[in-house]
Design an enzyme around this catalytic site. Sequence first.
Site, PDB file in Angstrom:
ATOM      1  N   HIS A 188       9.539  82.959  12.997  1.00  0.00           N
ATOM      2  CA  HIS A 188       9.246  81.559  12.657  1.00  0.00           C
ATOM      3  C   HIS A 188       8.626  81.602  11.111  1.00  0.00           C
ATOM      4  O   HIS A 188       9.082  80.616  10.249  1.00  0.00           O
ATOM      5  CB  HIS A 188       8.074  81.074  13.293  1.00  0.00           C
ATOM      6  CG  HIS A 188       7.554  79.758  12.956  1.00  0.00           C
ATOM      7  ND1 HIS A 188       8.448  78.511  13.316  1.00  0.00           N
ATOM      8  CD2 HIS A 188       6.562  79.425  12.397  1.00  0.00           C
ATOM      9  CE1 HIS A 188       7.411  77.356  12.769  1.00  0.00           C
ATOM     10  NE2 HIS A 188       6.401  77.709  12.166  1.00  0.00           N
TER      11      HIS A 188
ATOM     12  N   CYS B 157      10.329  71.954  13.106  1.00  0.00           N
ATOM     13  CA  CYS B 157      11.208  73.407  12.966  1.00  0.00           C
ATOM     14  C   CYS B 157      12.170  73.519  13.900  1.00  0.00           C
ATOM     15  O   CYS B 157      12.038  73.134  15.023  1.00  0.00           O
ATOM     16  CB  CYS B 157      10.253  74.492  12.985  1.00  0.00           C
ATOM     17  SG  CYS B 157      10.868  75.963  12.580  1.00  0.00           S
TER      18      CYS B 157
ATOM     19  N   ASP C 132       8.763  87.547  -3.982  1.00  0.00           N
ATOM     20  CA  ASP C 132       8.813  88.224  -2.617  1.00  0.00           C
ATOM     21  C   ASP C 132       7.340  88.278  -2.286  1.00  0.00           C
ATOM     22  O   ASP C 132       6.363  88.270  -3.023  1.00  0.00           O
ATOM     23  CB  ASP C 132       9.164  89.564  -2.986  1.00  0.00           C
ATOM     24  CG  ASP C 132       8.196  90.242  -3.784  1.00  0.00           C
ATOM     25  OD1 ASP C 132       7.774  90.354  -4.753  1.00  0.00           O
ATOM     26  OD2 ASP C 132       7.478  91.450  -2.845  1.00  0.00           O
TER      27      ASP C 132
ATOM     28  N   ASP D 105      11.929  97.352  -5.878  1.00  0.00           N
ATOM     29  CA  ASP D 105      10.905  97.460  -6.994  1.00  0.00           C
ATOM     30  C   ASP D 105      10.746  98.922  -7.283  1.00  0.00           C
ATOM     31  O   ASP D 105      11.620  99.702  -6.824  1.00  0.00           O
ATOM     32  CB  ASP D 105       9.364  97.250  -6.329  1.00  0.00           C
ATOM     33  CG  ASP D 105       8.833  97.894  -5.179  1.00  0.00           C
ATOM     34  OD1 ASP D 105       9.477  99.180  -4.890  1.00  0.00           O
ATOM     35  OD2 ASP D 105       7.901  97.686  -4.704  1.00  0.00           O
TER      36      ASP D 105
ATOM     37  N   CYS E 235      11.294  78.168  17.726  1.00  0.00           N
ATOM     38  CA  CYS E 235      10.633  76.824  18.004  1.00  0.00           C
ATOM     39  C   CYS E 235      11.843  76.337  19.030  1.00  0.00           C
ATOM     40  O   CYS E 235      11.621  75.383  19.832  1.00  0.00           O
ATOM     41  CB  CYS E 235      10.664  76.177  16.808  1.00  0.00           C
ATOM     42  SG  CYS E 235       8.967  76.412  15.968  1.00  0.00           S
TER      43      CYS E 235
ATOM     44  N   CYS F  68      13.859  76.711  14.041  1.00  0.00           N
ATOM     45  CA  CYS F  68      14.174  78.146  14.395  1.00  0.00           C
ATOM     46  C   CYS F  68      14.371  78.643  15.528  1.00  0.00           C
ATOM     47  O   CYS F  68      13.902  77.820  16.625  1.00  0.00           O
ATOM     48  CB  CYS F  68      12.955  78.974  13.406  1.00  0.00           C
ATOM     49  SG  CYS F  68      11.537  79.082  14.488  1.00  0.00           S
TER      50      CYS F  68
END
Lengths: 374, 374
Positions: free
Chosen positions: A336, A305, A267, A93, A310, A307
């Site tokens: 996560h 999930c 974002d 930014d 998990c 990930c």
Amino acid sequence: MAIQFELLGQDSRTRARRGRLTTPHGVIETPVFMPVGTQATVKTLSPEELKEMETTILLSNTYHLFLRPGHDIVREAGGLHSFMNWDRSILTDSGGFQVFSLSALRKITEEGVTFRSHISGEKLFLSPEKAIEIENALGADIIMAFDECAPYPADRDYLKQSLERTSRWAKRCLAAHARPHEQALFGIVQGGVERDLRKQSADELLELDFPGYAVGGLAVGEPKPVMYEVLDYTLAWLPQGRPRYLMGVGSPDDLFEGVERGVDMFDCVLPTRIARNGTVMTSHGKLVIRNALYSRDWEKLDPECDCYTCRNYSRAYIRHLLKADEIFGLRLTSIHNVYFLVQMMKRMRAAIEQNRFLEYKREFYDKYGYGQLS
Amino acid sequence: MAIQFELLGQDSRTRARRGRLTTPHGVIETPVFMPVGTQATVKTLSPEELKEMETTILLSNTYHLFLRPGHDIVREAGGLHSFMNWDRSILTDSGGFQVFSLSALRKITEEGVTFRSHISGEKLFLSPEKAIEIENALGADIIMAFDECAPYPADRDYLKQSLERTSRWAKRCLAAHARPHEQALFGIVQGGVERDLRKQSADELLELDFPGYAVGGLAVGEPKPVMYEVLDYTLAWLPQGRPRYLMGVGSPDDLFEGVERGVDMFDCVLPTRIARNGTVMTSHGKLVIRNALYSRDWEKLDPECDCYTCRNYSRAYIRHLLKADEIFGLRLTSIHNVYFLVQMMKRMRAAIEQNRFLEYKREFYDKYGYGQLS
């Protein structure tokens, strides 16, 4: 041109778009959620962890890096990619938003903004030229024009003056931009929640022919239906062939509503910030994992999930780590939550390809729970 | 027997030993340094990171896990290995040391120790039987007897009473131990810095025939030469065929001096604790990486290191992360420091095999700098 944007398809019942953005550091399938690495690191996470969860682009903050460590140091490192060991795409930014939200004693003139650092108290100055000089030094693939992000609510006169200044600043940013073949400079549409002012801002920026456009000045306190309405009309004025970025937005509902209206990029610090407070997003809604309820819960955070967190850890273990103030707990919840949003966007892309965006949105909302979406 | 210990070789000029310890969770080449995972996590690090740096055994603290989350919860998880996702070996201490160093208002009787939790203030009780019950629930491969760690200095009368109680407690620990085929229970030699009392303690414990022995009550404030002297005579009384563990020791010089005197196992929070304060160990001595000196230093932390941190990040970036209070900085320094000690032990093992332990020690000290060793 530093970037290429290809429109791959469009949902037939909404304005949701499926696109592909190519930068000097790789291919980004859109719509995409960009995790935020404010200070040249996505809080608690390694680049490898971000890659494992299929992150293709990060956002980093010019204001923060300008203050610390200083853009000269990042330039000396060979730019932000090299400094932080991230070889995929980065967007920076311009510092505009932070100057208005974080710093003290700011004074705006046509030339730029004088403000005090929220860290050292030091008096500093940012202008379109200075912001672009910093962003050129940081070397992100996509850089943002220096704008004024007006507060909500703001009166029409002020909003009009402000957007016109933002347009003049945008022109100065273009002129100052020293690396247009390596870094794509995006313009930012302002104008608050006033339709005619948004139109004026869009018109003025379109004339400058940016390779991409952001919608700024939203998610600053206005009611959500008002934000969605602004997106409805503003996005319609933006060119189909250029990527559109909705700044600072990242709750599940805002991501769905944004995509539905034609946004390609988002974002937000939300997933990492709530993770550090012990809140995780799951396919069945949010969990406050510090709650005693989970002290003997041997399930994974989200049964659906896959990930790293998990696959390997129970709610009871993660709760223990958070209660014991262990940093590894913050890593596990951050992994996560970022994975959750990245995968949600991946599913949105698949749904657009299959022309069933609204069905997917409905399925998601029904399971997640309408009360927890924001 | 839960463990096997094989003596592979011995340095000809010192008592340094090269051994191999096999537990239900794998093979540990000794001498070994055990990183400390106080609360079922090695601060800031993942199990995968610990494996990447060739960690084969961790220590975890019974006292802390008893207080939080409680050993019943860890048992319900299937034990500590499963709870924290670590499938290699674990050693748990007995809580004795922490009861004496952390808790408030402790009262020692023959039965055990009453104390107040340093977290909740709750009144709690640990005895040999209770400590072993907790350690059985945690399920580590090696567990420690519940001992009294006397302070330094302490008078002879007190030390004698205390070591005799520790011997009686050791016997009760053996009797209470419910899982001798899965968990090896080690005895702990006490006796302060008094040669005859150490002898008495060693004799009493040897009679109980433990599969391994620790030297406790050192590194509690006595001068280093005094600690080395105690090790000189105490280790000579311990059986060659059993592993010897020097508790709570982990500075480079103490590791060298311990190995030279025949120690096989060490643990210490030092590498992770100093890492979080921004101090890293390198082959050329310690660096306080927060120092402004490193703000534009593009070298890796240690030019001779190939850990994840040194392969990917500059001193300048790590300094930036620490100055900006970014957790990823703590991860990077922790990875480096643990790797540093694990690799140092690996090199000591190779040196013992090549019968050049003293040469390696000299080379290390010369480069590291004698003033920084402790």
